[in-house]
Design an enzyme around this catalytic site. Structure first.
Site, mmCIF file in Angstrom:
data_model
loop_
_atom_site.group_PDB
_atom_site.id
_atom_site.type_symbol
_atom_site.label_atom_id
_atom_site.label_comp_id
_atom_site.label_asym_id
_atom_site.label_seq_id
_atom_site.Cartn_x
_atom_site.Cartn_y
_atom_site.Cartn_z
ATOM 1 N N GLU A 159 0.883 -1.161 0.000
ATOM 2 C CA GLU A 159 0.000 0.000 0.000
ATOM 3 C C GLU A 159 0.922 1.213 0.000
ATOM 4 O O GLU A 159 1.597 1.494 0.984
ATOM 5 C CB GLU A 159 -0.877 0.015 1.245
ATOM 6 C CG GLU A 159 -1.713 1.274 1.367
ATOM 7 C CD GLU A 159 -2.408 1.384 2.718
ATOM 8 O OE1 GLU A 159 -2.676 2.540 3.125
ATOM 9 O OE2 GLU A 159 -2.685 0.352 3.358
ATOM 10 N N GLU A 180 15.084 -6.357 -0.786
ATOM 11 C CA GLU A 180 15.974 -7.515 -0.884
ATOM 12 C C GLU A 180 15.597 -8.315 -2.125
ATOM 13 O O GLU A 180 14.417 -8.553 -2.394
ATOM 14 C CB GLU A 180 15.846 -8.392 0.361
ATOM 15 C CG GLU A 180 16.772 -9.591 0.342
ATOM 16 C CD GLU A 180 16.681 -10.443 1.599
ATOM 17 O OE1 GLU A 180 17.436 -11.418 1.679
ATOM 18 O OE2 GLU A 180 15.845 -10.141 2.487
#
Length: 183
Positions: free
Chosen positions: A95, A168
């Site tokens: 979001e 990552e």
């Protein structure tokens, strides 16, 4: 028999039946400029905007981004209310929250959580081939925090989004060998 796959202090064996259908739905991150951030997540990471909600009276917008395949995309409704239901019942979305006017305010910056005071750290994306993904990121001029060959944890990378949040990047099939070197 434990309901957990591993053990750690503080885990509860109690599993309230009322929670059996809870869904981890979203992680919210504030963004400064929707145009540049939405371009990054849709172009660089292939995410799809499944719902945009504007709140004029409070002067902010929410952008719900999901990693969905072209096949999965066919399952999404074109009906506004049905798509809202789908948005709020799907697991693992971003979001992205934009407070109107932030893109024009040079003083607006967001804390990635990776410098003091530490907090939020990163989100993660599994990719089929980390070297190919990083090569693609290089061609797209994506900023790296860490390349796969750098640091103590070889084989994973960290890139940055336009607001400085870390992402990552890893290949799931390589993780057992990578982690076994450090465990």
């Amino acid at each position: 028999m434990s309901r957990h796959y591993d053990q750690a202090k503080g885990l509860s064996e109690q599993h309230d039946e009322e929670t059996h259908h809870y869904v981890f739905n979203q992680t919210m991150m504030r963004i400064k400029d929707p145009a540049r951030t939405l371009k990054f997540y849709s172009e660089v990471l292939g995410m799809t905007l499944v719902k945009r909600l504007d709140f004029p009276e409070m002067e902010f917008s929410l952008y719900f981004m999901a990693a969905i395949s072209p096949e999965q995309r066919k399952q999404w409704s074109t009906d506004h209310n049905q798509r809202i239901k789908q948005t709020f019942s799907r697991p693992a979305m971003l979001e992205l929250t934009h407070n109107w006017g932030d893109e024009k305010d040079d003083s607006v910056e967001f804390h990635s959580g990776n410098s003091e005071p530490k907090g939020f750290g990163h989100i993660g994306f599994a990719v089929p081939d980390i070297d190919a993904a990083c090569e693609r990121f290089d061609k797209m001029n994506v900023e790296f925090q860490k390349r796969p060959q750098d640091g103590n944890m070889k084989g994973i990378a960290f890139i940055k989004d336009p607001d400085g949040y870390w992402i990552e990047i890893f290949a799931a099939d390589k993780m057992p060998d990578l982690l076994s070197k450090h465990l």
